[in-house]
Write an enzyme that holds these catalytic residues in place. Sequence first.
Site, PDB file in Angstrom:
ATOM      1  N   TYR A 116       6.535  -1.992   6.472  1.00  0.00           N
ATOM      2  CA  TYR A 116       5.264  -1.618   7.080  1.00  0.00           C
ATOM      3  C   TYR A 116       4.253  -2.740   6.822  1.00  0.00           C
ATOM      4  CZ  TYR A 116       0.815   0.769   7.583  1.00  0.00           C
ATOM      5  OH  TYR A 116      -0.462   1.101   7.937  1.00  0.00           O
ATOM      6  N   ARG A 173     -10.797  15.120 -10.233  1.00  0.00           N
ATOM      7  CA  ARG A 173     -10.113  13.813 -10.176  1.00  0.00           C
ATOM      8  C   ARG A 173      -8.788  13.897 -10.930  1.00  0.00           C
ATOM      9  NH1 ARG A 173     -11.632  10.177 -13.699  1.00  0.00           N
ATOM     10  NH2 ARG A 173     -13.856  10.283 -13.257  1.00  0.00           N
ATOM     11  N   ASP A 209      10.557   3.618   0.096  1.00  0.00           N
ATOM     12  CA  ASP A 209       9.567   4.228   0.988  1.00  0.00           C
ATOM     13  C   ASP A 209      10.350   5.086   1.979  1.00  0.00           C
ATOM     14  OD1 ASP A 209       7.835   4.806   3.101  1.00  0.00           O
ATOM     15  OD2 ASP A 209       6.670   2.961   2.826  1.00  0.00           O
ATOM     16  N   LYS A 220       2.230  10.707   8.002  1.00  0.00           N
ATOM     17  CA  LYS A 220       3.216  10.650   9.076  1.00  0.00           C
ATOM     18  C   LYS A 220       3.954  11.999   9.205  1.00  0.00           C
ATOM     19  CE  LYS A 220       1.652   6.438   9.020  1.00  0.00           C
ATOM     20  NZ  LYS A 220       2.304   5.309   8.379  1.00  0.00           N
TER      21      LYS A 220
HETATM   22  C1  LIG Z   1       1.957   4.233   7.558  1.00  0.00           C
HETATM   23  C2  LIG Z   1       2.896   3.752   6.532  1.00  0.00           C
HETATM   24  C3  LIG Z   1       2.452   3.448   5.236  1.00  0.00           C
HETATM   25  C4  LIG Z   1       0.991   3.517   4.854  1.00  0.00           C
HETATM   26  O1  LIG Z   1       0.509   4.836   4.865  1.00  0.00           O
HETATM   27  P1  LIG Z   1      -1.031   5.214   5.175  1.00  0.00           P
HETATM   28  O2  LIG Z   1      -1.017   6.689   5.022  1.00  0.00           O
HETATM   29  O3  LIG Z   1      -1.321   4.744   6.565  1.00  0.00           O
HETATM   30  O4  LIG Z   1      -1.862   4.511   4.158  1.00  0.00           O
HETATM   31  C5  LIG Z   1       3.398   3.044   4.305  1.00  0.00           C
HETATM   32  N1  LIG Z   1       4.704   2.935   4.624  1.00  0.00           N
HETATM   33  C6  LIG Z   1       5.159   3.221   5.862  1.00  0.00           C
HETATM   34  C7  LIG Z   1       6.616   3.087   6.156  1.00  0.00           C
HETATM   35  C8  LIG Z   1       4.279   3.632   6.855  1.00  0.00           C
HETATM   36  O5  LIG Z   1       4.736   3.883   8.090  1.00  0.00           O
END
Ligand SMILES: *Cc1c(COP(=O)(O)O)cnc(C)c1O
Length: 384
Positions: A102, A50, A173, A198
């Site tokens: 998002y 962890r 982000d 992604k």
């Molecule tokens: C998908 C996404 C998230 C969240 O990520 P997960 O891996 O699905 O929890 C956050 N910010 C953006 C811009 C995203 O496209």
Amino acid sequence: MSRGINTRCLHLEETEGKTDNYGALSFPIYQTATYAHPGVGQSTGYDYSRLQNPTREHLEKIVCSLEGGVDAFALSTGMAAITLLFELFKPGDHIITESDLYGGSIRLFDNVSVKNGLIFTHLNCSSDDVEVAVRENTRAIYLETPTNPMMNVSDISKIASIARKHDLILIVDNTFLTPYFQNPLQLGADVVIHSGTKFLGGHNDTLAGFIVTSNETIAEKLRFLIKTTGSGLAPFDSWLLIRGIKTLGIRMERAASNAIRIAEFLKTRKEVTKVFYPGLPEHPGYEIMKKQSKGFGAMLTFNVDSREHALKILSEVKMIKFAESLGGTETLITYPTTQTHADVPEEVRLRNGITPCTLRVSVGIEDPEDLIAELKDVFEKIGD
Ligand SMILES: *Cc1c(COP(=O)(O)O)cnc(C)c1O
């Protein structure tokens, strides 16, 4: 940061010249929960997974070098990353966020973070309203650029100077562009967030999230938080991310060059009323993107002339998959109204420009001719 980004995707400079792990080129998956100690008060450097695991640590160092931070944290999902980061704040703290984000981030802020006493102002950060919104209790500004899904672009350096002036943390982000195309920390941001699910993972096969920071104090707090709350990325998933990142550059280049071709194609269709892609010179964020990014990315959004046409497109695609998520090798088409942004209240969705005629495409790395051929086919069918 002296080496090129493609090299940094493959090689971690600090481990070079060593032949640990029998010289294996593929970093081992240390599938272990705990570690034997040589003696009391002694440690191999790892005590319990962890806290840290060698595979996760290797991945964190790679992502840290890509973004040019002082430390990086690998979490089980992008949402786990954002949730952990928001543990930095306390009840009464005010945070300015971009309004078009998002959907999962909006859901987290407006339900969970608000319940924990945080106060939000959501606004269009590409406007000049950011500084006006700063209050005495403001602690941070939270951005996506380009935004998901409306592709609004904001000027990171300009907002970073506002953040510095008022002693705020600037969080970006960077999921859509990745460090291959955009480095928010170099533009003055303090923290970068990623959904590693992604483009970084890149193969639509696993979930992950990252936080990278250029600030030692924040890094220290996050080290404490990740070990305390326990949402660090598992060893096998860390390995998948290490593997995915190796091809980040060639995937981003290919997907982005496919994206501009699709954007140009969509513009020729009479059913398409608007294409939102920041690589089109008419996009309002085009000049800022040219200044702050090395490429325009592989995400685009478009509006068609009716809800019926939007639904028909979704039911006619075959090779292109009607699915949530983005950033993988395969091209996906998403309907924000019922998928990624379903939990965002309708009036907020509409204010942000997400209508029942809005479709989002995550462009993959297929042959562009095949993508265009499929889209042509789909549009011919909806014309019938
Ligand atoms: C998908 C996404 C998230 C969240 O990520 P997960 O891996 O699905 O929890 C956050 N910010 C953006 C811009 C995203 O496209």
